[in-house]
Scaffold this active site. Structure first.
Site, short mmCIF file in Angstrom:
data_model
loop_
_atom_site.label_atom_id
_atom_site.label_comp_id
_atom_site.label_asym_id
_atom_site.label_seq_id
_atom_site.Cartn_x
_atom_site.Cartn_y
_atom_site.Cartn_z
N HIS A 1 0.88 -1.18 0.00
CA HIS A 1 0.00 0.00 0.00
C HIS A 1 0.92 1.24 0.00
CE1 HIS A 1 -3.46 2.37 0.32
NE2 HIS A 1 -3.89 2.08 1.53
N ASP B 1 -1.87 -2.00 12.31
CA ASP B 1 -2.90 -2.06 11.27
C ASP B 1 -3.88 -3.16 11.68
OD1 ASP B 1 -4.32 -1.82 8.87
OD2 ASP B 1 -2.93 -3.08 7.73
N CYS C 1 -3.16 3.51 9.61
CA CYS C 1 -3.63 3.85 8.27
C CYS C 1 -5.15 3.97 8.21
CB CYS C 1 -3.13 2.80 7.27
SG CYS C 1 -3.83 1.16 7.54
N1 NVA Z 1 -4.12 -4.13 5.66
C1 NVA Z 1 -5.38 -3.48 5.41
C2 NVA Z 1 -5.17 -2.03 5.05
C3 NVA Z 1 -6.42 -1.27 4.85
C4 NVA Z 1 -6.20 0.16 4.40
C5 NVA Z 1 -6.11 -4.21 4.29
O1 NVA Z 1 -5.46 -4.61 3.32
O2 NVA Z 1 -7.32 -4.39 4.40
N1 CP Z 2 -6.11 3.57 4.64
C1 CP Z 2 -6.87 3.33 3.56
O1 CP Z 2 -6.38 3.01 2.48
O2 CP Z 2 -8.19 3.51 3.79
P1 CP Z 2 -9.39 3.07 2.81
O3 CP Z 2 -9.43 1.58 2.82
O4 CP Z 2 -10.61 3.68 3.46
O5 CP Z 2 -9.15 3.61 1.45
#
Ligand code: NVA
Ligand code: CP
Length: 309
Positions: free
Chosen positions: A129, A223, A263
């Site tokens: 990300h 996270d 995040c």
């Molecule tokens: N690790 C999480 C981040 C969300 C912004 C996911 O992939 O769902």
């Molecule tokens: N942190 C983040 O990417 O949030 P969303 O999943 O809401 O886009």
């Protein structure tokens, strides 16, 4: 032409250039001085997963840059009915100027980029990300200024962890990672990070206990334990992550003036306690806002690079 799929592909100087640009654009945005750096451009935003921050920040960002965002959910696209990614890439990239994709496999992004005529940006994959970590870094330097802070990541070895590893490895920073056994970061990503660290002087240390990792940290971060697409693993993970919640007691082992980043979305009572979250909401929501500024900078940077060849 450059894509923004992972920080692996960028040098330290390039990352810092984008951050400098983000600081400049943030200042302009705060003064409501919206400069049309991407006048009349269209950004296609393809979502195969849910989103709040990524969608809002990219759509508002491209609007403030003088362009237009096109929200495309895979539920509605022919992609969702089996049209190949490469055909979607060939069609969409003939009509727009930039593409942002939120998807599962990193290979999906790579496939799209291979067939795209325009820059492609990773808006989250299972592996990385990178736009999030650029916002995290901007927030970190806003709070920690000239220091070379120790970052402690406590939790699941996931896309956020991998992105921290790449950032730290490229910039020569210090990162402690604590994950339960069996939830360590991806081995290929670790090997790559080690390779970059040799040149940059970065120090990445791995732990299977949060207490060791958080000690004397300047920045504490975590996270969700259950990333999008892992819903079936919830029951097992809740057992395996016992003791990994960043609560007052754990946080007190970090430096006195440590900041906390997340995040978002945050799940209170799981990866972070309500108390720690609320005490640090200022930096957490600065971090969320920085998504807007940093992504505008990334789009402008990619645009310049594409034009200059
Ligand atoms: N690790 C999480 C981040 C969300 C912004 C996911 O992939 O769902
Ligand atoms: N942190 C983040 O990417 O949030 P969303 O999943 O809401 O886009």
């Amino acid at each position: 032409m450059r894509h923004f799929l992972t920080l692996k592909d960028f040098s330290k100087d390039e990352i810092l250039e984008m951050i400098e640009l983000a600081i400049k654009i943030k200042k302009e945005t705060k003064n409501r001085n919206f400069k049309p750096y991407l006048k009349d451009q269209t950004l296609a935003m393809i979502f195969e997963k849910s989103s709040t921050r990524t969608r809002v920040s990219f759509e508002v960002g491209i609007h403030q840059l003088g362009g237009k965002g096109l929200f495309l959910s895979s539920k509605d696209l022919q992609l969702g009915r089996g049209e190949p990614m490469k055909d979607s890439a060939r069609v969409i990239s003939r009509m727009v100027d930039k593409v942002m994709i939120r998807t599962y496999a990193q290979e999906t992004l790579e496939e799209f980029a291979k067939y795209s005529k325009v820059p492609v940006i990773n808006g989250l994959s299972d592996m990385f990300h990178p736009v999030q970590i650029m916002a995290d870094y901007l927030t970190m330097i806003e709070y920690k200024k000239d220091k070379n802070p120790l970052v402690a990541y406590i939790g699941d070895g996931n896309n956020i962890t991998h992105s921290w590893m790449m950032l730290v490895a490229k910039l020569g920073l210090n990162l402690n990672i604590a994950t339960p056994k069996g939830y360590e970061p991806n081995e290929e990503v670790s090997a790559k990070a080690d390779e970059f660290a040799k040149y940059s002087g970065a120090k990445i240390s791995y732990f299977n206990h949060p207490i060791e990792a958080i000690k004397d940290a300047d920045v504490v971060t975590t996270d969700t334990w259950i990333s999008m697409g892992q819903e079936d693993e919830k029951e097992q993970k809740l057992k395996d992550f016992k003791g990994y919640m960043v609560d007052k007691k754990l946080f007190s082992l970090a430096k006195k003036d440590a900041i906390f980043l997340h995040c978002l979305p945050a799940y209170r009572g799981y990866e972070v306690s309500e108390e720690v979250f609320e005490e640090h909401q200022e930096e957490i929501f600065d971090e969320a806002e920085n998504r807007l500024h940093v992504q505008k900078a990334i789009m402008v940077w990619l645009d310049k690079r594409s034009k200059n060849g």
